[in-house]
Design a protein around this motif. Structure first.
Motif, PDB file in Angstrom:
ATOM      1  N   TYR A  47      -2.640  -0.582  -3.533  1.00  0.00           N
ATOM      2  CA  TYR A  47      -2.357   0.557  -2.662  1.00  0.00           C
ATOM      3  C   TYR A  47      -1.237   0.227  -1.683  1.00  0.00           C
ATOM      4  O   TYR A  47      -0.331   1.033  -1.470  1.00  0.00           O
ATOM      5  CB  TYR A  47      -3.627   0.998  -1.924  1.00  0.00           C
ATOM      6  CG  TYR A  47      -4.733   1.363  -2.880  1.00  0.00           C
ATOM      7  CD1 TYR A  47      -4.650   2.511  -3.654  1.00  0.00           C
ATOM      8  CD2 TYR A  47      -5.828   0.526  -3.046  1.00  0.00           C
ATOM      9  CE1 TYR A  47      -5.651   2.845  -4.557  1.00  0.00           C
ATOM     10  CE2 TYR A  47      -6.833   0.853  -3.946  1.00  0.00           C
ATOM     11  CZ  TYR A  47      -6.731   2.001  -4.700  1.00  0.00           C
ATOM     12  OH  TYR A  47      -7.714   2.315  -5.596  1.00  0.00           O
ATOM     13  N   TYR A  83      -7.216  -3.808  -2.045  1.00  0.00           N
ATOM     14  CA  TYR A  83      -6.225  -2.841  -1.574  1.00  0.00           C
ATOM     15  C   TYR A  83      -4.784  -3.232  -1.897  1.00  0.00           C
ATOM     16  O   TYR A  83      -3.849  -2.506  -1.557  1.00  0.00           O
ATOM     17  CB  TYR A  83      -6.374  -2.616  -0.070  1.00  0.00           C
ATOM     18  CG  TYR A  83      -6.241  -3.869   0.765  1.00  0.00           C
ATOM     19  CD1 TYR A  83      -4.989  -4.304   1.209  1.00  0.00           C
ATOM     20  CD2 TYR A  83      -7.357  -4.609   1.124  1.00  0.00           C
ATOM     21  CE1 TYR A  83      -4.863  -5.453   1.985  1.00  0.00           C
ATOM     22  CE2 TYR A  83      -7.239  -5.757   1.890  1.00  0.00           C
ATOM     23  CZ  TYR A  83      -5.990  -6.173   2.314  1.00  0.00           C
ATOM     24  OH  TYR A  83      -5.862  -7.308   3.074  1.00  0.00           O
ATOM     25  N   SER A  91       3.422   8.331  -0.958  1.00  0.00           N
ATOM     26  CA  SER A  91       2.780   7.858  -2.189  1.00  0.00           C
ATOM     27  C   SER A  91       2.114   9.043  -2.893  1.00  0.00           C
ATOM     28  O   SER A  91       2.025  10.140  -2.334  1.00  0.00           O
ATOM     29  CB  SER A  91       1.736   6.792  -1.867  1.00  0.00           C
ATOM     30  OG  SER A  91       0.644   7.382  -1.180  1.00  0.00           O
ATOM     31  N   GLY A 151      -0.862   9.470  -3.172  1.00  0.00           N
ATOM     32  CA  GLY A 151      -1.975   9.855  -2.308  1.00  0.00           C
ATOM     33  C   GLY A 151      -1.537  10.502  -0.998  1.00  0.00           C
ATOM     34  O   GLY A 151      -2.355  10.826  -0.155  1.00  0.00           O
ATOM     35  N   GLU A 166       2.132   0.269  -3.312  1.00  0.00           N
ATOM     36  CA  GLU A 166       2.651   1.577  -3.699  1.00  0.00           C
ATOM     37  C   GLU A 166       2.843   2.563  -2.550  1.00  0.00           C
ATOM     38  O   GLU A 166       3.107   3.732  -2.786  1.00  0.00           O
ATOM     39  CB  GLU A 166       1.741   2.197  -4.760  1.00  0.00           C
ATOM     40  CG  GLU A 166       1.691   1.398  -6.051  1.00  0.00           C
ATOM     41  CD  GLU A 166       3.050   1.228  -6.723  1.00  0.00           C
ATOM     42  OE1 GLU A 166       3.820   2.206  -6.794  1.00  0.00           O
ATOM     43  OE2 GLU A 166       3.347   0.099  -7.172  1.00  0.00           O
ATOM     44  N   ILE A 167       2.708   2.111  -1.300  1.00  0.00           N
ATOM     45  CA  ILE A 167       2.908   3.011  -0.154  1.00  0.00           C
ATOM     46  C   ILE A 167       4.334   2.838   0.368  1.00  0.00           C
ATOM     47  O   ILE A 167       4.671   1.802   0.934  1.00  0.00           O
ATOM     48  CB  ILE A 167       1.879   2.739   0.959  1.00  0.00           C
ATOM     49  CG1 ILE A 167       0.464   3.012   0.457  1.00  0.00           C
ATOM     50  CG2 ILE A 167       2.182   3.602   2.184  1.00  0.00           C
ATOM     51  CD1 ILE A 167      -0.623   2.613   1.431  1.00  0.00           C
TER      52      ILE A 167
END
Length: 107
Positions: free
Chosen positions: A55, A52, A66, A68, A58-59
């Motif tokens: 992730y 992770y 992001s 997502g 990049e949040i």
């Protein structure tokens, strides 16, 4: 040159770990210079070894989101922790590696 590059890579990783978001500390503990420079290959690879890591990296904090659709606030550290550490060293990278080389050759 390889030894000097590895020293700067380790300092950069220390900065990245200092900026890593901490919930349980697992992510922070996986940061390392995974492929140190050698005389034949003057590059060093810095990685975080969890599935992770990318992730979390990049949040962004709110109100940004992001790709997502996520955002997160962190009591310690924040997003782009590795990128920020690399960018922080960018201005002094060549000087620092050069200084290490000069110290090794006695100059």
């Amino acid at each position: 040159a390889a030894q000097s590059l590895n020293e700067v890579a380790e300092l950069t990783m220390t900065d990245a770990k200092d900026g890593t978001p901490v919930e349980q500390g697992i992510l922070k503990g996986t940061g390392k210079v995974s492929e140190p420079a050698t005389p034949a290959r003057l590059t060093a690879q810095l990685t975080f070894g969890t599935e992770y890591a990318v992730y979390v990296h990049e949040i962004p904090p709110p109100p940004e989101k992001s790709k997502g659709g996520r955002s997160a606030r962190h009591a310690v550290g924040g997003w782009k922790f590795l990128e920020n550490a690399v960018n922080k060293r960018e201005a002094t990278f060549s000087r620092d590696v050069g200084q290490g080389i000069r110290e090794r050759i006695g100059g």
